[in-house]
Design a protein around this motif. Structure first.
Motif, short mmCIF file in Angstrom:
data_model
loop_
_atom_site.label_atom_id
_atom_site.label_comp_id
_atom_site.label_asym_id
_atom_site.label_seq_id
_atom_site.Cartn_x
_atom_site.Cartn_y
_atom_site.Cartn_z
N ARG A 44 0.84 -1.22 0.00
CA ARG A 44 0.00 0.00 0.00
C ARG A 44 0.87 1.26 0.00
O ARG A 44 0.68 2.17 0.79
CB ARG A 44 -0.96 -0.02 1.20
N ASN B 1 -2.10 -7.38 1.24
CA ASN B 1 -2.09 -7.41 2.70
C ASN B 1 -0.86 -8.14 3.19
O ASN B 1 -0.36 -9.04 2.52
CB ASN B 1 -3.33 -8.15 3.21
N GLU C 187 0.84 -10.48 6.09
CA GLU C 187 0.60 -11.35 7.24
C GLU C 187 1.95 -11.82 7.75
O GLU C 187 2.82 -12.16 6.95
CB GLU C 187 -0.23 -12.55 6.76
N ASP D 27 -1.35 -8.34 9.77
CA ASP D 27 -2.06 -9.38 10.51
C ASP D 27 -1.04 -10.38 11.02
O ASP D 27 -0.22 -10.87 10.24
CB ASP D 27 -3.04 -10.11 9.58
#
Ligand code: DLL
Length: 431
Positions: free
Chosen positions: A329, A364, A366, A400
């Motif tokens: 991002r 994302n 993790e 996460d």
């Protein structure tokens, strides 16, 4: 010191040596009747100062592939003494050749490095880098023989057996990748061997590792854990090394390997002290020299004299590769920054895996880690929440975290640790 006169040389005298060596190299390369070198050197003039290096063309890894296997050699392959190779991601390996003199320099820089770690000729020295086409095993081995230690050429893998060797044979020093040092340490503890192991120093490299990992390994083993850096294209291990007295900023042996730091993706130098891509020119390599080789490794100059008296230029330890930098991002993240946070939590073993989840348009991140002690299982959610908070604060993106049971993450017995996995489908990328 292994070569005190060369290692403590006055910087002005070393600059003259660098100039002489570069100008000799350029003259030699310009006179060669080798297609690769004719083209590379066609627009290069004569060198009168090491600072003229900025006028020379860069070299990139694909040139080694395009000239596979021997197109970059400056001498007939029959006159070379050895070949090493690193496995390529796209089929053909990268082949590098050494003359007899190159092997002597290779042994010298590794002898300097082993001595930097505090080795003495009466040491037993355990080498757990792979022997073979990989430069690690034979590279450290040549240096160890020059120092005069007793070598245990254990090579990679078989951690339980190697832990036994370390205990039985009495090594004062050992070398391997930092991830293997952790695995070996876990085995030694499981087998109840740690108290018998008398190691005082460990020479670790071939993959990025963090300051937090250093602390973990030093506590686990009771050793000085020192960083060694190198790459096959330049020579192998022994391009940079930390000394015990000057941890944190390794030396680059710049009488042989001349460093520059340039903008990643660009061609210009960064301001002195800023991070950028390390570019190295081999000043003394005979068989397969490299002119301004773009290593892809990220670091910066550290202009602080060292307490040990060596006068080579110093760099920060490598933070990672330009192409390993994750852009999540819009934020740049090096895996080593994640490692530092994971290792800071004593409830965890320090094993980790980073999963870049690309199943949706916005990636994302993790992070998987595992508990050190099954007794902490009831606190697992609290440990996860606190790690998420730490990672969010350090990296400035949402991460996460999954905290697994002890030993739930795979360990790698041989080669460089794979830490980053990409997830594009429903299968678990770690398996
Ligand atoms: O890894 C040579 C080596 C062997 C170095 C043993 C140290 C000890 P290659 O397989 O060609 O050679 O991989 C070179 O590994 O460009 C870096 O990205 C990475 N690397 C090597 N040492 C370090 C280190 C050997 N200390 C590539 N810290 C290099 C971070 C390292 N990255």
């Amino acid at each position: 010191m292994f070569q005190p006169e060369l290692e403590t040389m006055d910087p002005a005298a070393r600059k003259r040596l660098q100039t002489d060596r570069l100008s000799g190299l350029v003259d030699r390369l310009k006179s060669l009747n080798v297609p690769y070198w004719r083209e590379k050197m066609s627009s290069v003039g004569f060198v009168t100062s090491i600072d003229d290096i900025a006028e020379l063309p860069f070299t990139v890894k694909s040139e080694l592939r395009d000239t596979y296997p021997y197109g970059m050699l400056t001498m007939p392959i029959e006159e070379c003494a050895r070949i090493h190779a690193s496995s390529g991601t796209s089929g053909k390996p990268t082949v590098v050749a050494y003359s007899k003199d190159d092997l002597r320099v290779f042994a010298d820089v590794n002898a300097r490095s082993i001595t930097c770690a505090g080795a003495r000729p009466d040491d037993i020295f355990h080498i757990a880098y792979g022997y073979g086409l990989f430069t690690g095993g034979l590279g450290l081995h040549g240096g160890a023989e020059m120092v005069g230690v007793t070598v245990v050429p254990a090579s990679g893998g078989n951690s339980a057996f190697q832990a036994g060797l370390l205990a039985d044979l009495g090594a004062r020093g050992f070398c391997c990748t930092p991830s293997f040092a952790v695995l070996l340490g876990e085995r030694a503890i499981e087998l109840g061997l740690m108290d018998q192991i008398k190691a005082e120093y460990a020479i670790l490299g071939a993959e990025p590792w963090s300051e937090a990992m250093r602390i973990k390994i030093e506590e686990m083993w009771g050793v000085d854990a020192l960083d060694i850096y190198g790459l096959s294209e330049i020579i192998g291990p022994g391009v940079m090394m930390e000394s015990v007295q000057a941890k944190g900023a390794p030396f680059i042996y710049d009488d042989h390997f001349y460093p520059e730091i340039i903008e990643p993706g660009g061609d210009d130098p960064v301001p002195r002290g800023d991070y950028g891509e390390l570019v190295i020119t081999t000043l003394t390599k005979e068989a397969q020299p490299m002119i301004r080789y773009r290593t892809g490794d990220v670091t910066r100059f550290v202009d602080e004299p060292s307490a040990c008296g060596r006068t080579f230029q110093r760099l920060d330890r490598i933070s990672g590769r330009v192409d390993d930098m994750l852009i999540i991002r819009g934020v740049n993240v090096f895996p080593s920054a994640i490692e530092a946070v994971v290792l800071d939590d004593d409830a965890l073993t320090g094993q980790y895996a980073i999963i870049v989840d690309r199943r949706e348009a916005m990636a994302n991140l993790e992070v998987r880690c595992e508990l050190a002690d099954a007794a902490d299982l009831p606190q697992r959610d609290d440990i996860r929440d606190s790690l998420e908070r730490e990672l969010n604060a350090t990296l400035r993106i949402r991460v996460d975290v999954v905290v697994g049971e002890p030993h739930s993450l795979p360990r790698q017995e041989v080669g460089k640790a794979k830490r980053v996995f990409t997830r594009t489908g429903d299968d678990d990328p770690i398996g």
